[in-house]
Enzyme design. Structure first.
Site, PDB file in Angstrom:
ATOM      1  N   HIS A 156       0.802  -1.224   0.000  1.00 14.29           N
ATOM      2  CA  HIS A 156       0.000   0.000   0.000  1.00 14.29           C
ATOM      3  C   HIS A 156       0.836   1.275   0.000  1.00 14.29           C
ATOM      4  O   HIS A 156       0.277   2.376  -0.017  1.00 14.29           O
ATOM      5  CB  HIS A 156      -0.912   0.012   1.229  1.00 14.29           C
ATOM      6  CG  HIS A 156      -0.156  -0.128   2.527  1.00 14.29           C
ATOM      7  ND1 HIS A 156       0.316   0.940   3.211  1.00 14.29           N
ATOM      8  CD2 HIS A 156       0.232  -1.230   3.207  1.00 14.29           C
ATOM      9  CE1 HIS A 156       0.963   0.521   4.293  1.00 14.29           C
ATOM     10  NE2 HIS A 156       0.929  -0.792   4.311  1.00 14.29           N
ATOM     11  N   CYS A 157       2.179   1.175   0.040  1.00 16.63           N
ATOM     12  CA  CYS A 157       2.959   2.411   0.122  1.00 16.63           C
ATOM     13  C   CYS A 157       4.017   2.534  -0.971  1.00 16.63           C
ATOM     14  O   CYS A 157       4.034   3.522  -1.706  1.00 16.63           O
ATOM     15  CB  CYS A 157       3.590   2.565   1.510  1.00 16.63           C
ATOM     16  SG  CYS A 157       4.707   1.236   1.966  1.00 16.63           S
ATOM     17  N   ILE A 158       4.930   1.566  -1.100  1.00 17.24           N
ATOM     18  CA  ILE A 158       6.077   1.739  -1.995  1.00 17.24           C
ATOM     19  C   ILE A 158       5.660   2.027  -3.439  1.00 17.24           C
ATOM     20  O   ILE A 158       6.253   2.896  -4.093  1.00 17.24           O
ATOM     21  CB  ILE A 158       7.021   0.529  -1.921  1.00 17.24           C
ATOM     22  CG1 ILE A 158       7.666   0.468  -0.534  1.00 17.24           C
ATOM     23  CG2 ILE A 158       8.104   0.617  -2.989  1.00 17.24           C
ATOM     24  CD1 ILE A 158       8.541  -0.743  -0.312  1.00 17.24           C
ATOM     25  N   ASP A 211       3.411   5.929  -2.743  1.00 17.38           N
ATOM     26  CA  ASP A 211       3.860   7.124  -2.031  1.00 17.38           C
ATOM     27  C   ASP A 211       4.920   7.941  -2.777  1.00 17.38           C
ATOM     28  O   ASP A 211       4.848   9.184  -2.775  1.00 17.38           O
ATOM     29  CB  ASP A 211       4.377   6.748  -0.643  1.00 17.38           C
ATOM     30  CG  ASP A 211       3.246   6.292   0.280  1.00 17.38           C
ATOM     31  OD1 ASP A 211       2.083   6.303  -0.172  1.00 17.38           O
ATOM     32  OD2 ASP A 211       3.524   5.916   1.434  1.00 17.38           O
TER      33      ASP A 211
END
Length: 211
Positions: free
Chosen positions: A37-39, A42
């Site tokens: 959900h981030c790399i 973001d």
């Protein structure tokens, strides 16, 4: 991976050699892609803000493009390896191991393994296996385990996530052919093994060239 292929070089050997440096080294290894959900998301906020300010961050954009293209590269490599073995993807039975975005979790968000599964499913008969994801709650068909008879009957076993729950010795000694996208299969298994980015299989009766 693409450059290593053109250089006829083994990317895993290169990483291992770089690791002999006694200080200041962090290994980053290739795989089927980047999920979670981030790399994958973001860093794009930073590039968006840079664009607003009239500048660019090409390194982040290029890294994102490479990561996003890895599932398709794995599908192509599996296809090439099977065809080299005389098995067209259209007639192949494939077992894909792993659906989570990283090892030992049950989180499939933006998982590159699922993209590989879906790409293979366009042509082949594919069974997706993940011991950490509840089948009833998954958005794609999967199972928690695979039998030895299923492993031995498959034209290819594709290892996408190296969960500790996967018995790699059992898999490698039961399957006939393994495509290892994580470079974790033991060297002494009886299966023909081809690793992502590798020029040839590390255990094989009939070597298969694939990248």
């Amino acid at each position: 991976i693409a450059l290593a292929k053109r250089l006829d070089a083994d990317v895993w050997e290169a990483i291992e050699a770089a690791g002999t440096k006694p200080f200041g080294f962090q290994a980053f290894e290739p795989g089927p892609g980047v999920g979670g959900h981030c790399i994958p998301i973001d860093p794009q906020f930073l590039t968006w803000r840079a664009d607003e300010l009239g500048t660019e961050l090409p390194f982040i954009k290029h890294a994102h493009e490479v990561n996003e293209g890895m599932p398709e590269r794995v599908v192509g490599s599996v296809t090439t390896a099977l065809e080299a073995r005389g098995v067209p993807l259209d007639t192949a039975s494939v077992i894909a191991l792993g659906a989570a975005y990283k090892p030992n979790v049950g989180d499939p968000r933006r998982s590159p393994a699922i993209e590989v599964f879906e790409g293979l499913c366009d042509r082949a008969d594919v069974t997706l296996v993940d011991p950490h994801i509840e089948p009833s709650g998954a958005r794609i068909p999967l199972t928690n385990d695979v039998s030895e008879s299923e492993l031995s009957a498959a034209d290819a076993v594709v290892l996408l996530v190296d969960h500790d729950a996967f018995d790699l010795e059992r898999i490698g000694d039961t399957a006939e052919f393994v495509y290892d996208a994580k470079n974790v299969m033991p060297a002494d298994v009886s299966a023909t093994v081809v690793t992502l980015g590798e020029v040839g299989g590390h255990v094989t009766d009939n070597p298969v060239a694939v990248a």
